[in-house]
Scaffold this active site. Structure first.
Site, PDB file in Angstrom:
ATOM      1  N   LYS A 281     -11.151  11.914 -31.323  1.00 16.85           N
ATOM      2  CA  LYS A 281     -11.314  10.572 -31.486  1.00 16.85           C
ATOM      3  C   LYS A 281     -12.558  10.209 -32.363  1.00 16.85           C
ATOM      4  O   LYS A 281     -13.304  10.803 -32.573  1.00 16.85           O
ATOM      5  CB  LYS A 281     -11.741   9.754 -29.954  1.00 16.85           C
ATOM      6  CG  LYS A 281     -10.943  10.084 -28.914  1.00 16.85           C
ATOM      7  CD  LYS A 281      -9.756   9.488 -28.673  1.00 16.85           C
ATOM      8  CE  LYS A 281      -8.831   9.602 -27.448  1.00 16.85           C
ATOM      9  NZ  LYS A 281      -7.576   9.036 -27.445  1.00 16.85           N
TER      10      LYS A 281
ATOM     11  N   ASP B 163      -6.441  16.088 -22.303  1.00 15.02           N
ATOM     12  CA  ASP B 163      -5.670  14.832 -22.491  1.00 15.02           C
ATOM     13  C   ASP B 163      -4.673  15.190 -23.832  1.00 15.02           C
ATOM     14  O   ASP B 163      -3.583  14.536 -23.699  1.00 15.02           O
ATOM     15  CB  ASP B 163      -6.782  13.908 -23.319  1.00 15.02           C
ATOM     16  CG  ASP B 163      -6.090  12.451 -23.437  1.00 15.02           C
ATOM     17  OD1 ASP B 163      -5.184  12.199 -22.878  1.00 15.02           O
ATOM     18  OD2 ASP B 163      -6.685  12.069 -24.547  1.00 15.02           O
TER      19      ASP B 163
ATOM     20  N   GLU C 161      -7.594  10.472 -34.596  1.00 16.83           N
ATOM     21  CA  GLU C 161      -7.665   9.005 -34.190  1.00 16.83           C
ATOM     22  C   GLU C 161      -8.927   8.464 -34.664  1.00 16.83           C
ATOM     23  O   GLU C 161     -10.097   9.050 -34.334  1.00 16.83           O
ATOM     24  CB  GLU C 161      -7.456   8.993 -32.664  1.00 16.83           C
ATOM     25  CG  GLU C 161      -6.142   9.526 -32.084  1.00 16.83           C
ATOM     26  CD  GLU C 161      -5.860   9.385 -30.755  1.00 16.83           C
ATOM     27  OE1 GLU C 161      -4.749   8.947 -30.105  1.00 16.83           O
ATOM     28  OE2 GLU C 161      -6.905   9.899 -30.041  1.00 16.83           O
TER      29      GLU C 161
ATOM     30  N   LYS D  35       8.996  11.288 -29.734  1.00 17.45           N
ATOM     31  CA  LYS D  35       8.885  10.904 -30.943  1.00 17.45           C
ATOM     32  C   LYS D  35       9.858  11.311 -31.564  1.00 17.45           C
ATOM     33  O   LYS D  35      10.241  12.459 -31.808  1.00 17.45           O
ATOM     34  CB  LYS D  35       7.543  11.117 -31.165  1.00 17.45           C
ATOM     35  CG  LYS D  35       6.403  10.455 -30.533  1.00 17.45           C
ATOM     36  CD  LYS D  35       5.063  11.019 -31.276  1.00 17.45           C
ATOM     37  CE  LYS D  35       3.879  10.237 -30.482  1.00 17.45           C
ATOM     38  NZ  LYS D  35       3.373   9.214 -31.227  1.00 17.45           N
TER      39      LYS D  35
ATOM     40  N   HIS E 180       0.528  17.395 -25.874  1.00 13.70           N
ATOM     41  CA  HIS E 180       1.125  17.018 -27.052  1.00 13.70           C
ATOM     42  C   HIS E 180       0.968  18.059 -28.099  1.00 13.70           C
ATOM     43  O   HIS E 180       2.057  18.544 -28.971  1.00 13.70           O
ATOM     44  CB  HIS E 180       0.507  15.827 -27.821  1.00 13.70           C
ATOM     45  CG  HIS E 180       0.383  14.577 -26.745  1.00 13.70           C
ATOM     46  ND1 HIS E 180       1.272  14.466 -25.451  1.00 13.70           N
ATOM     47  CD2 HIS E 180      -0.630  13.536 -26.464  1.00 13.70           C
ATOM     48  CE1 HIS E 180       0.868  13.291 -24.840  1.00 13.70           C
ATOM     49  NE2 HIS E 180       0.096  12.774 -25.302  1.00 13.70           N
TER      50      HIS E 180
ATOM     51  N   HIS F 278       4.957  12.348 -24.117  1.00 12.17           N
ATOM     52  CA  HIS F 278       5.517  11.201 -24.789  1.00 12.17           C
ATOM     53  C   HIS F 278       5.881  11.641 -26.278  1.00 12.17           C
ATOM     54  O   HIS F 278       6.525  11.478 -27.023  1.00 12.17           O
ATOM     55  CB  HIS F 278       5.077   9.873 -24.762  1.00 12.17           C
ATOM     56  CG  HIS F 278       3.708   9.613 -25.578  1.00 12.17           C
ATOM     57  ND1 HIS F 278       2.462  10.068 -25.240  1.00 12.17           N
ATOM     58  CD2 HIS F 278       3.512   8.968 -26.833  1.00 12.17           C
ATOM     59  CE1 HIS F 278       1.463   9.862 -26.030  1.00 12.17           C
ATOM     60  NE2 HIS F 278       2.125   9.168 -27.273  1.00 12.17           N
TER      61      HIS F 278
ATOM     62  N   LYS G  77       2.179  12.374 -17.674  1.00  9.71           N
ATOM     63  CA  LYS G  77       0.944  12.987 -17.696  1.00  9.71           C
ATOM     64  C   LYS G  77      -0.247  12.494 -17.389  1.00  9.71           C
ATOM     65  O   LYS G  77      -0.316  11.407 -17.668  1.00  9.71           O
ATOM     66  CB  LYS G  77       0.833  13.835 -19.109  1.00  9.71           C
ATOM     67  CG  LYS G  77       0.411  12.495 -20.272  1.00  9.71           C
ATOM     68  CD  LYS G  77       0.124  13.139 -21.634  1.00  9.71           C
ATOM     69  CE  LYS G  77      -1.518  13.581 -21.853  1.00  9.71           C
ATOM     70  NZ  LYS G  77      -2.252  12.265 -22.126  1.00  9.71           N
TER      71      LYS G  77
ATOM     72  N   ASP H 268       0.967  -1.167   0.093  1.00  4.36           N
ATOM     73  CA  ASP H 268      -0.044  -0.084  -0.053  1.00  4.36           C
ATOM     74  C   ASP H 268       0.968   1.299  -0.174  1.00  4.36           C
ATOM     75  O   ASP H 268       1.879   1.239   0.889  1.00  4.36           O
ATOM     76  CB  ASP H 268      -0.744  -0.059   1.228  1.00  4.36           C
ATOM     77  CG  ASP H 268      -1.939   0.825   1.190  1.00  4.36           C
ATOM     78  OD1 ASP H 268      -1.498   2.328   0.876  1.00  4.36           O
ATOM     79  OD2 ASP H 268      -3.130   0.540   1.796  1.00  4.36           O
TER      80      ASP H 268
HETATM   81  C1  BG6 Z   1      -2.059   9.882 -24.893  1.00  2.00           C
HETATM   82  C2  BG6 Z   1      -3.529  10.195 -24.677  1.00  2.00           C
HETATM   83  O1  BG6 Z   1      -1.266  10.828 -23.958  1.00  2.00           O
HETATM   84  O2  BG6 Z   1      -1.788   9.904 -26.402  1.00  2.00           O
HETATM   85  C3  BG6 Z   1      -4.405   9.274 -25.768  1.00  2.00           C
HETATM   86  O3  BG6 Z   1      -4.149   9.919 -23.367  1.00  2.00           O
HETATM   87  C4  BG6 Z   1      -4.055   9.370 -27.180  1.00  2.00           C
HETATM   88  O4  BG6 Z   1      -5.804   9.691 -25.700  1.00  2.00           O
HETATM   89  C5  BG6 Z   1      -2.230   8.927 -27.172  1.00  2.00           C
HETATM   90  O5  BG6 Z   1      -4.665   8.273 -27.682  1.00  2.00           O
HETATM   91  C6  BG6 Z   1      -1.916   9.244 -28.558  1.00  2.00           C
HETATM   92  O6  BG6 Z   1      -0.600   8.797 -28.611  1.00  2.00           O
HETATM   93  P1  BG6 Z   1       0.140   8.329 -29.793  1.00  2.00           P
HETATM   94  O7  BG6 Z   1       1.495   8.074 -29.553  1.00  2.00           O
HETATM   95  O8  BG6 Z   1      -0.526   7.120 -30.257  1.00  2.00           O
HETATM   96  O9  BG6 Z   1      -0.046   9.412 -30.956  1.00  2.00           O
END
Ligand code: BG6
Length: 453
Positions: free
Chosen positions: A317, A226, A207, A173, A231, A169, A139, A86
């Protein structure tokens, strides 16, 4: 600044979704490259043992890491440890301290909800695990400007900013890093990369899938929190920043933060929000939800370079394709017959392209032009590092360049703060379409949105 290499990695949330999708594949890739030579300690409260974690690692690498390389997997298994406990209990951290053995510079990776950051950082501190350590956090970093500030305050009670590595992330890339390199390594680009030649900039992150079982998470986030605040703004930062001076390490992050500060806080008039039909029936989603699964915005950057150049971002999305693309459109030449204009197109995912569009004569009697793309880079695969491998490796050696810094994160929240929540109605759209039609209003002045294929 703590320049020592980290000599152990503890990751909290070891049995969770992020570990399954991203962390184990990244560790496996590090092992394959010969970079995994430190203990890796998974921490979670699941009642699991090491055997279960190993099985989970195999499944993760099989499913998300492109298959198991037995040699690399053996290295990972050899270094993998597990602490079950925990996060509120002292014993968990004492067990972790024991597993860290003679590590003097551990890295602690919090792949857990931000609501647990305070408990875990305090636990790490009291047990001595935070001594000479660095902290890697995932994040979303906060859910608005006040909460991001509060998280920073909490973290800084134990870890100074130099030892904090906030993951976005997108910065890990390869195609995103290439934006920066391509801009500043090519003499032909810099003279035109400004308001005198650039007409508009668009970024689309499309997406074709929905929330993929992450309804409960998404209800707390929505497209703006998000992906736009992080990003998408990071991509704007790389596209719009001034040349970083190369004489000191923080220069790229300084320029990045300057861009965020120069973006005018968004206003509801510059925003269109959408929600795909069927979202409200997703598990974990409220039947009355007004959370957006699509957002389109128009940005203004108040700087000498970009004054009056509109920047557009569209993310959603359940759109027709999965693709992230940037289109930088140049101004028209003073020729009435030319229908199209030059542009640079950067495809950031799922594959990478850098293309420049030029106009040439259409064969035939008439003086007609046609637009043709010169592909400068076009790759589908290679020896690329996946984003998480890159970022984890960088954090372990103490290179913070590709991580979001405190001031930049707060400045990015300041940009989106006025458009968080129900400031405009959320408009329904059919899955498989480009979001609500109203989004077209934003780009009318430039002839509409670019449609990635
Ligand atoms: C994430 C989001 O940070 O990035 C997701 O929470 C999203 O909703 C994703 O789908 C997209 O990442 P990538 O690398 O697939 O473009």
């Amino acid at each position: 600044m703590n320049e020592a290499r980290s000599d152990a990695l503890a990751f909290f949330g070891a049995t969770g979704d992020l570990a399954h999708k991203k962390i184990f594949p990244a560790l496996h890739a590090m092992a394959r490259r010969g970079h995994l030579n430190f203990p890796v300690i998974g921490v979670a409260k699941s009642g699991w043992g090491l055997e279960q974690l190993r099985a989970r690692a195999r499944d993760s690498i099989q499913t998300f890491g492109g298959g198991v390389d037995e040699k690399a997997f053996a290295v990972l298994i050899e270094h993998l440890r597990y602490v079950d406990g925990d996060y509120r209990e002292e014993a968990t951290y004492n067990n972790l301290r024991r597993e860290l053995g003679n590590s003097e510079h551990p890295a602690h990776y919090l792949a857990i909800p931000p609501s647990l950051f305070e408990t875990v950082t305090q636990g790490l501190d009291k047990s001595g695990c935070a001594r000479n350590a660095r902290l890697i956090v995932e994040k979303p970093f906060g859910r608005d400007l006040p909460s991001a500030r509060e998280l920073n305050r909490i973290i800084h009670t134990v870890f100074p900013e130099d030892d904090v590595y906030r993951i976005d992330h997108y910065l890990g890339k390869e195609p995103v890093q290439n934006l920066l390199l391509f801009r500043f390594a090519n003499t032909f680009l810099e003279p035109i990369w400004n308001r005198n030649y650039v007409d508009s900039v668009q970024i689309t992150m499309a997406e074709s899938f929905g929330v993929q079982g992450r309804g409960a998470f998404y209800e707390e986030a929505g497209a703006i929190r998000d992906v736009v605040q992080n990003h998408m703004l990071q991509v704007v930062g790389f596209l719009a920043m001034e040349p970083p001076v190369t004489t000191y390490h923080e220069s790229i992050r300084d320029e990045q933060a300057k861009v965020f500060r120069a973006i005018r806080p968004l206003s509801p008039q510059d925003l269109v929000r959408g929600q795909f039909k069927g979202y409200r029936k997703e598990p974990g989603v409220s039947p009355q939800s007004t959370v957006e699964t699509f957002a389109a915005v128009r940005l203004h950057i108040d700087s000498w370079r970009w004054e009056d150049v509109p920047f557009f971002i569209r993310a959603g999305k359940c759109l027709p394709v999965t693709a992230t693309e940037v289109l930088v459109t140049l101004k028209r030449p003073p020729l009435r017959k030319v229908g199209a204009t030059n542009y640079y197109r950067f495809r950031l995912g799922p594959d990478m392209t850098i293309a420049a569009a030029a106009l040439v004569k259409k064969p035939g009697e008439q003086w007609k032009s046609e637009c043709t793309e010169l592909k400068l880079v076009h790759t589908r695969e290679g020896d690329e590092m996946e984003a998480y491998e890159r970022l984890l490796s960088d954090a372990m050696i103490g290179d913070g360049m590709l991580f979001a810094r405190e001031d930049a994160v707060e400045a990015a929240w300041a940009v989106v703060q006025p458009i968080l929540g129900d400031v405009t109605p959320v408009l329904e759209y059919d899955p498989g379409t480009w979001g609500p039609r109203e989004a077209d209003r934003l780009t009318e002045e430039i002839g509409g949105w670019h449609m990635p294929q």
